[in-house]
Design a protein around this motif. Sequence first.
Motif, PDB file in Angstrom:
ATOM      1  N   ARG A   1      50.898  32.059  98.723  1.00 22.86           N
ATOM      2  CA  ARG A   1      49.711  33.158  98.343  1.00 22.86           C
ATOM      3  C   ARG A   1      49.711  34.113  99.563  1.00 22.86           C
ATOM      4  O   ARG A   1      50.298  33.542 100.818  1.00 22.86           O
ATOM      5  N   GLY A   2      49.315  35.248  99.331  1.00 17.37           N
ATOM      6  CA  GLY A   2      48.959  36.354 100.202  1.00 17.37           C
ATOM      7  C   GLY A   2      50.425  36.982 100.786  1.00 17.37           C
ATOM      8  O   GLY A   2      51.378  36.941  99.822  1.00 17.37           O
ATOM      9  N   ARG A   3      50.356  37.280 101.929  1.00 16.92           N
ATOM     10  CA  ARG A   3      51.862  38.091 102.417  1.00 16.92           C
ATOM     11  C   ARG A   3      53.048  37.033 102.445  1.00 16.92           C
ATOM     12  O   ARG A   3      52.676  35.948 102.816  1.00 16.92           O
ATOM     13  N   HIS A   4      53.940  37.463 102.081  1.00 18.54           N
ATOM     14  CA  HIS A   4      55.283  36.615 102.300  1.00 18.54           C
ATOM     15  C   HIS A   4      56.432  37.649 102.422  1.00 18.54           C
ATOM     16  O   HIS A   4      56.230  38.806 102.057  1.00 18.54           O
ATOM     17  N   GLN A   5      57.614  37.022 102.690  1.00 13.58           N
ATOM     18  CA  GLN A   5      58.873  37.828 102.829  1.00 13.58           C
ATOM     19  C   GLN A   5      59.795  37.942 101.879  1.00 13.58           C
ATOM     20  O   GLN A   5      60.975  38.624 101.903  1.00 13.58           O
ATOM     21  N   LEU A   6      59.403  37.638 100.467  1.00 10.42           N
ATOM     22  CA  LEU A   6      60.470  37.783  99.156  1.00 10.42           C
ATOM     23  C   LEU A   6      60.218  39.187  98.929  1.00 10.42           C
ATOM     24  O   LEU A   6      59.327  39.928  98.899  1.00 10.42           O
ATOM     25  N   THR A   7      61.505  39.811  98.261  1.00 13.12           N
ATOM     26  CA  THR A   7      61.420  40.904  97.950  1.00 13.12           C
ATOM     27  C   THR A   7      60.733  41.250  96.557  1.00 13.12           C
ATOM     28  O   THR A   7      60.540  40.223  95.773  1.00 13.12           O
ATOM     29  N   ARG A   8      60.696  42.313  96.214  1.00 14.83           N
ATOM     30  CA  ARG A   8      60.076  42.314  94.740  1.00 14.83           C
ATOM     31  C   ARG A   8      60.724  42.031  93.859  1.00 14.83           C
ATOM     32  O   ARG A   8      60.519  41.550  92.926  1.00 14.83           O
ATOM     33  N   GLU A   9      62.085  42.256  94.071  1.00 15.90           N
ATOM     34  CA  GLU A   9      62.977  41.748  92.955  1.00 15.90           C
ATOM     35  C   GLU A   9      62.971  40.192  92.885  1.00 15.90           C
ATOM     36  O   GLU A   9      63.220  39.636  91.652  1.00 15.90           O
ATOM     37  N   ALA A  10      62.770  39.629  93.912  1.00 15.14           N
ATOM     38  CA  ALA A  10      62.951  38.183  94.180  1.00 15.14           C
ATOM     39  C   ALA A  10      61.392  37.528  93.356  1.00 15.14           C
ATOM     40  O   ALA A  10      61.474  36.484  92.553  1.00 15.14           O
ATOM     41  N   VAL A  11      60.474  38.315  93.579  1.00 12.91           N
ATOM     42  CA  VAL A  11      59.225  38.044  93.175  1.00 12.91           C
ATOM     43  C   VAL A  11      59.187  38.133  91.396  1.00 12.91           C
ATOM     44  O   VAL A  11      58.692  37.308  90.695  1.00 12.91           O
ATOM     45  N   ALA A  12      59.649  39.135  91.290  1.00 16.62           N
ATOM     46  CA  ALA A  12      59.793  39.366  89.623  1.00 16.62           C
ATOM     47  C   ALA A  12      60.529  38.287  88.952  1.00 16.62           C
ATOM     48  O   ALA A  12      60.304  38.013  87.788  1.00 16.62           O
ATOM     49  N   ALA A  13      61.844  37.974  89.409  1.00 19.03           N
ATOM     50  CA  ALA A  13      62.685  36.839  89.022  1.00 19.03           C
ATOM     51  C   ALA A  13      61.996  35.702  89.028  1.00 19.03           C
ATOM     52  O   ALA A  13      61.991  34.907  88.011  1.00 19.03           O
ATOM     53  N   ALA A  14      61.285  35.217  90.010  1.00 16.94           N
ATOM     54  CA  ALA A  14      60.469  34.153  89.652  1.00 16.94           C
ATOM     55  C   ALA A  14      59.312  34.180  88.960  1.00 16.94           C
ATOM     56  O   ALA A  14      59.281  33.138  88.069  1.00 16.94           O
ATOM     57  N   GLN A  15      58.700  35.061  88.803  1.00 17.25           N
ATOM     58  CA  GLN A  15      57.785  35.483  87.712  1.00 17.25           C
ATOM     59  C   GLN A  15      58.384  35.110  86.208  1.00 17.25           C
ATOM     60  O   GLN A  15      57.702  34.701  85.471  1.00 17.25           O
ATOM     61  N   ARG A  16      59.441  35.928  86.013  1.00 16.37           N
ATOM     62  CA  ARG A  16      60.242  35.759  84.961  1.00 16.37           C
ATOM     63  C   ARG A  16      60.688  34.283  84.476  1.00 16.37           C
ATOM     64  O   ARG A  16      60.495  33.991  83.295  1.00 16.37           O
ATOM     65  N   SER A  17      61.388  33.528  85.407  1.00 15.45           N
ATOM     66  CA  SER A  17      61.562  32.332  85.363  1.00 15.45           C
ATOM     67  C   SER A  17      60.298  31.545  84.705  1.00 15.45           C
ATOM     68  O   SER A  17      60.596  30.568  83.919  1.00 15.45           O
ATOM     69  N   ARG A  18      59.143  31.676  85.426  1.00 18.92           N
ATOM     70  CA  ARG A  18      58.059  31.098  85.130  1.00 18.92           C
ATOM     71  C   ARG A  18      57.495  31.280  83.591  1.00 18.92           C
ATOM     72  O   ARG A  18      57.148  30.462  82.960  1.00 18.92           O
ATOM     73  N   LEU A  19      57.705  32.537  83.304  1.00 21.18           N
ATOM     74  CA  LEU A  19      57.403  32.894  82.060  1.00 21.18           C
ATOM     75  C   LEU A  19      58.040  32.249  80.867  1.00 21.18           C
ATOM     76  O   LEU A  19      57.778  31.900  79.867  1.00 21.18           O
ATOM     77  N   LEU A  20      59.603  32.275  81.283  1.00 20.95           N
ATOM     78  CA  LEU A  20      60.391  31.647  80.178  1.00 20.95           C
ATOM     79  C   LEU A  20      60.098  30.078  80.255  1.00 20.95           C
ATOM     80  O   LEU A  20      60.320  29.676  78.832  1.00 20.95           O
ATOM     81  N   ASP A  21      59.892  29.376  81.416  1.00 14.72           N
ATOM     82  CA  ASP A  21      59.382  28.181  80.992  1.00 14.72           C
ATOM     83  C   ASP A  21      58.180  27.973  80.397  1.00 14.72           C
ATOM     84  O   ASP A  21      57.817  27.063  79.407  1.00 14.72           O
ATOM     85  N   GLY A  22      57.336  28.785  80.853  1.00 18.50           N
ATOM     86  CA  GLY A  22      55.954  28.544  80.018  1.00 18.50           C
ATOM     87  C   GLY A  22      56.016  29.026  78.479  1.00 18.50           C
ATOM     88  O   GLY A  22      55.165  28.669  77.979  1.00 18.50           O
ATOM     89  N   VAL A  23      56.672  30.055  78.231  1.00 18.11           N
ATOM     90  CA  VAL A  23      56.809  30.192  76.667  1.00 18.11           C
ATOM     91  C   VAL A  23      57.254  29.219  75.901  1.00 18.11           C
ATOM     92  O   VAL A  23      56.541  28.720  74.957  1.00 18.11           O
ATOM     93  N   ALA A  24      58.349  28.251  76.499  1.00 18.36           N
ATOM     94  CA  ALA A  24      58.678  27.190  75.765  1.00 18.36           C
ATOM     95  C   ALA A  24      57.805  26.098  75.874  1.00 18.36           C
ATOM     96  O   ALA A  24      57.716  25.592  74.639  1.00 18.36           O
ATOM     97  N   GLU A  25      57.024  25.773  76.798  1.00 20.80           N
ATOM     98  CA  GLU A  25      55.810  24.741  77.103  1.00 20.80           C
ATOM     99  C   GLU A  25      54.861  25.038  75.884  1.00 20.80           C
ATOM    100  O   GLU A  25      54.475  24.245  75.134  1.00 20.80           O
ATOM    101  N   ALA A  26      54.592  26.442  75.944  1.00 24.70           N
ATOM    102  CA  ALA A  26      53.323  26.776  74.985  1.00 24.70           C
ATOM    103  C   ALA A  26      53.780  26.617  73.481  1.00 24.70           C
ATOM    104  O   ALA A  26      53.095  26.123  72.705  1.00 24.70           O
ATOM    105  N   VAL A  27      54.797  26.975  73.166  1.00 29.77           N
ATOM    106  CA  VAL A  27      55.360  26.990  71.762  1.00 29.77           C
ATOM    107  C   VAL A  27      55.782  25.630  71.434  1.00 29.77           C
ATOM    108  O   VAL A  27      55.469  24.996  70.245  1.00 29.77           O
ATOM    109  N   ALA A  28      56.071  24.671  72.381  1.00 26.50           N
ATOM    110  CA  ALA A  28      56.434  23.278  72.076  1.00 26.50           C
ATOM    111  C   ALA A  28      54.991  22.543  71.649  1.00 26.50           C
ATOM    112  O   ALA A  28      54.770  21.780  70.829  1.00 26.50           O
ATOM    113  N   ASP A  29      54.046  23.098  72.459  1.00 23.04           N
ATOM    114  CA  ASP A  29      52.676  22.557  72.381  1.00 23.04           C
ATOM    115  C   ASP A  29      51.825  22.911  71.111  1.00 23.04           C
ATOM    116  O   ASP A  29      51.286  22.102  70.456  1.00 23.04           O
TER     117      ASP A  29
END
Length: 217
Positions: free
Chosen positions: A16-44
């Motif tokens: 949370r707050g300020r960190h050293q990750l690049t914008r691209e790294a943050v976007a990649a991490a968020q995309r990965s979480r969304l891919l996992d999230g949609v699988a979880e939601a659809v399975a549920d």
Amino acid sequence: MEGAVAQRRSGEQLPRGRHQLTREAVAAAQRSRLLDGVAEAVADKGYAATTIGDVVAAAAVSRRTFYEQFPDIESCFLAAYQAGMELLLDEIRAEVRRHPDADWRTRARISVEAYLRELSIRPAAAWAYSIEAIGAGAAVLEHRSGILARWEAQWGGLARLARREDRDLPEIPEDELLFLVGGIEELVRDCLRSRGADHLPELSERISAIAIAALGG
């Protein structure tokens, strides 16, 4: 695919707050979480009933983040399906490469065991991609067809290896290879519906025997 799930379960989310990750790294991490999230939601909830709200809740991101990555549920699920299938195929190939001197029957067993093991440790993805994907729209079905063709080609390659090792084995028609792939998928779906992903590895011996018999040996 499993990276975001592991982060959420272990508490290793983006700081949370300020960190050293690049914008691209943050976007990649968020995309990965969304891919996992949609699988979880659809399975549920099932694909038809899943909303963007369900996905962002499972992924622990905002709606704004979702729309920065995807225009709708279908595109998000398609991306998750593509990534999940590539991960599965990569794991199977990697396991086979660990046994370079194995004969074709052993390679068949190794492939089946790796396939079932990887599905069993990702139960939400197994359900979403094996069952819910069938009703997830034309784009997902088209990609699924391509995945089946690649699995068919992999079994075809194993069949050619079998014939090199045993010249008496017959050549296997493409439609029989597709029949094998589809049959394996149906056994997986039946197990998921009736017993759950934890029991998938129990199918290994039977599916291996079916595959070896189908390839002539």
